[in-house]
Design an enzyme around this catalytic site. Structure first.
Site, PDB file in Angstrom:
ATOM      1  N   GLU A 344       1.042  -1.045   0.211  1.00  0.00           N
ATOM      2  CA  GLU A 344       0.444  -0.018   0.467  1.00  0.00           C
ATOM      3  C   GLU A 344       0.893   1.040  -0.430  1.00  0.00           C
ATOM      4  O   GLU A 344       0.938   2.465   0.717  1.00  0.00           O
ATOM      5  CB  GLU A 344      -1.157  -0.197   1.195  1.00  0.00           C
ATOM      6  CG  GLU A 344      -2.345  -1.361   1.027  1.00  0.00           C
ATOM      7  CD  GLU A 344      -2.929  -1.577   2.778  1.00  0.00           C
ATOM      8  OE1 GLU A 344      -4.011  -1.232   2.312  1.00  0.00           O
ATOM      9  OE2 GLU A 344      -2.025  -1.149   3.807  1.00  0.00           O
TER      10      GLU A 344
HETATM   11  C1  TNX Z   1      -4.168  -4.168   4.647  1.00  0.00           C
HETATM   12  S1  TNX Z   1      -3.259  -6.575   4.123  1.00  0.00           S
HETATM   13  C2  TNX Z   1      -2.775  -3.674   5.149  1.00  0.00           C
HETATM   14  C3  TNX Z   1      -2.902  -3.071   6.512  1.00  0.00           C
HETATM   15  C4  TNX Z   1      -4.023  -3.464   6.816  1.00  0.00           C
HETATM   16  C5  TNX Z   1      -5.173  -4.741   7.154  1.00  0.00           C
HETATM   17  C6  TNX Z   1      -6.260  -4.237   7.022  1.00  0.00           C
HETATM   18  C7  TNX Z   1      -2.063  -5.487   4.254  1.00  0.00           C
HETATM   19  C8  TNX Z   1      -0.293  -6.094   3.728  1.00  0.00           C
HETATM   20  N1  TNX Z   1      -2.389  -4.425   4.237  1.00  0.00           N
HETATM   21  O1  TNX Z   1      -2.330  -2.359   7.118  1.00  0.00           O
HETATM   22  O2  TNX Z   1      -3.958  -3.276   8.973  1.00  0.00           O
HETATM   23  O3  TNX Z   1      -4.978  -4.111   5.767  1.00  0.00           O
HETATM   24  O4  TNX Z   1      -7.513  -5.088   6.857  1.00  0.00           O
END
Ligand code: TNX
Length: 528
Positions: A344
């Site tokens: 992300e």
């Molecule tokens: C996505 S899965 C994220 C996390 C969040 C999560 C909450 C991923 C690699 N990143 O930063 O905590 O969703 O469900």
């Protein structure tokens, strides 16, 4: 000693159904029966092969744990068993070196004469009325086998207080080894912080399901959770708050981290440290102004948004910063992995992201570790030794195309922070509602197009903690789904299925109750 795995699987499935589970005849959807299935019928994860032989071994005041003197490491494994058995039985079983055939009344742990095909974690457990013998090629296999012994005893064995026996172990021969080399769970200590005691309890749950990887998510926008000598404000500033605020300090000292690593190691679990970058870095950006492109420190963040932060990849200080952090944490981590996050990175320029992920792999390699990154990492140039952690971004096959391996953490199946159903008091639902059946009833080898069994190291269930604040919360979201993840990672695919599993899980609930675990009593499971 061990027959070909392929031929062993159907044989075992038949054996279980015909010899052990009368309920198989009424499956699927068999209703709750009055008595729980026996311990041999309710092991989780399901072993490769179980052959009941009649009768039982009974723990008594003169029982002893005998260990092969040739391998000093076995002493710790023997003590683990003695310590687990003591509270409920009141027995303080001695752990003594002993060579050769087991003496009457003893539980023998040995690597002598083991079939090398048992591999790193397999074992053969032979329970007879007068002796128990646990044989493995490697000590880790003995440790996994101990979990089977625990589950063969009555559920009350898991109680922290004295219970009445008898403490019987049904006679049988169990031959067992894992399907995947990577069977893990992740705990996010960044969104909410959990101290050493809580982390140890989480590790204990992993150990119980024969899991071998504990991924510790040590940094995120809301918190930096480990002391770094070269950059002390990361912990003292970045580790001073968490979601919803609160008064810290919310971070592990180096001694705390070393204690966690040692505790996991004693359970044959490798700690995988993660420092998430270049995004998910607000806590670092709040700690040091110079990590920001505009040289202005960001405010600490206690909300739950993602994707707004990035290390400044244009600055000369950024890679030396990363190198210091990777070096200091790697020095405390005996395992071969360093997880660099990489997810992300919505506020990072795409070209800079790709360059950075290459640079970071070089840094991690220089510290003697393998790089792991979340799925987005697969869109960049990966070393063949690097590993991608899939989470339903649809790009994991790009890792395979580069010759790299994949860990499966599908958010729609095994994200432990997803609600079970619409009424769940905790959790999120962006990836869907994940009931106990959903978390269990899928197969890694067919889940991601272009990623087949040979490309998959295994499975790992992440517990993100935006909505999770207490140990009771952790337990509620983790169990019983973690038991299913343990089985997906360990047991032969052809031998397992939901209709049969839910009966084993129903009986297994008695063990979780005896442990005092605050588990979710799903209406899908006919609990006892
Ligand atoms: C996505 S899965 C994220 C996390 C969040 C999560 C909450 C991923 C690699 N990143 O930063 O905590 O969703 O469900």
């Amino acid at each position: 000693m061990i027959s070909d795995r392929r031929s062993a699987r159907p044989a075992f499935a038949v054996l279980l159904c015909v010899a052990l589970l009368p309920s198989c005849k009424t499956m699927p959807g068999s209703a709750k029966t009055a008595t729980p299935p026996s311990a041999l019928e309710s092991l989780i994860p399901l072993p490769e092969k179980v052959e009941p032989s009649g009768g039982a071994f009974t723990l008594a005041a003169d029982s002893r744990i005998a260990i092969d003197p040739a391998t000093p490491e076995l002493e710790g494994i023997g003590r683990f068993l003695a310590d687990r058995l003591k509270p409920a039985t009141g027995l303080q079983l001695p752990v003594r070196p002993a060579a050769g055939a087991p003496m009457r009344g003893s539980i023998l742990l040995t690597t002598a004469g083991a079939d090398p095909q048992l591999g790193a974690e397999g074992y053969v457990l032979t329970v007879a009325p007068d002796t128990v013998s646990l044989v493995a090629h490697r000590p880790a296999g003995l440790f996994r086998g101990l979990q089977t012994i625990r589950q063969l005893l009555p559920p009350a064995i898991e109680s922290a207080t004295l219970q009445s026996g008898p403490w019987t172990i049904p006679a049988a021969m169990i031959t067992d080894r894992p399907r995947f080399v990577w069977r893990g769970a992740m705990l996010d200590v960044a969104r909410h912080f959990f101290g050493v005691a809580g982390v140890k309890r989480f590790i204990d749950l992993l150990a119980y399901y024969k899991m071998n990887r504990f991924h510790l998510h040590l940094s995120d926008d809301q918190g930096w959770r480990i002391a770094i000598d070269a950059w002390p404000r990361l912990a003292t500033v970045g580790g001073s708050t968490q979601i919803g605020g609160g008064t810290g300090p919310f971070y592990f000292s180096k001694a705390d981290y070393a204690e966690i690593v040692a505790y996991a190691g004693g359970r044959y679990i490798t700690v995988v440290p993660e420092i998430d970058m270049p995004g998910h870095t607000n806590a670092a950006l709040a700690s040091y102004a110079e990590l920001n492109c505009d040289d202005v420190a960001r405010p600490l963040y206690t909300g739950i948004e993602v994707g707004f932060s990035s290390l400044c990849l244009k600055k000369d200080i950024t890679l030396p910063f990363v190198r210091d952090v990777v070096r200091e944490i790697s020095a405390l981590s005996p395992g071969p992995y360093f997880h660099v996050g990489g997810d992300e990175a919505a506020s990072t320029d795409a070209a800079e992201y790709a360059r950075f992920m290459e640079d970071v792999q070089a840094i991690v390699t220089a510290e003697g570790k393998q790089t792991i990154g979340w799925e987005e990492f697969a869109t960049t140039r990966m070393l063949p030794t690097s590993i991608v952690q899939q989470w339903d971004r649809g790009v994991a096959q790009k890792a395979v195309e580069q010759g790299a391996k994949v860990i499966l953490s599908p958010s729609k199946k095994i994200y432990l922070d997803m609600k079970y159903d619409a009424t769940s008091p905790l959790g999120q639902d962006w990836a869907g509602l994940i009931e106990v059946k959903d978390a269990y009833d899928w197969d890694p080898a067919t889940y991601v197009p272009g990623v087949s069994e040979a490309d998959i190291l295994g499975v790992e269930a992440p517990l993100w903690t935006e909505t999770i604040e207490t140990m009771a919360d952790i337990e509620y979201m983790t169990l019983p789904r973690l038991a299913g993840v343990g089985e997906i990672g360990w047991s032969p695919a052809a031998a397992r299925g939901w209709d049969e599993y839910k009966l084993r899980l129903a009986a297994h609930g008695l063990r979780l109750k005896a442990m005092g675990v605050n588990f979710y009593q799903s209406p899908q499971v006919p609990w006892f």
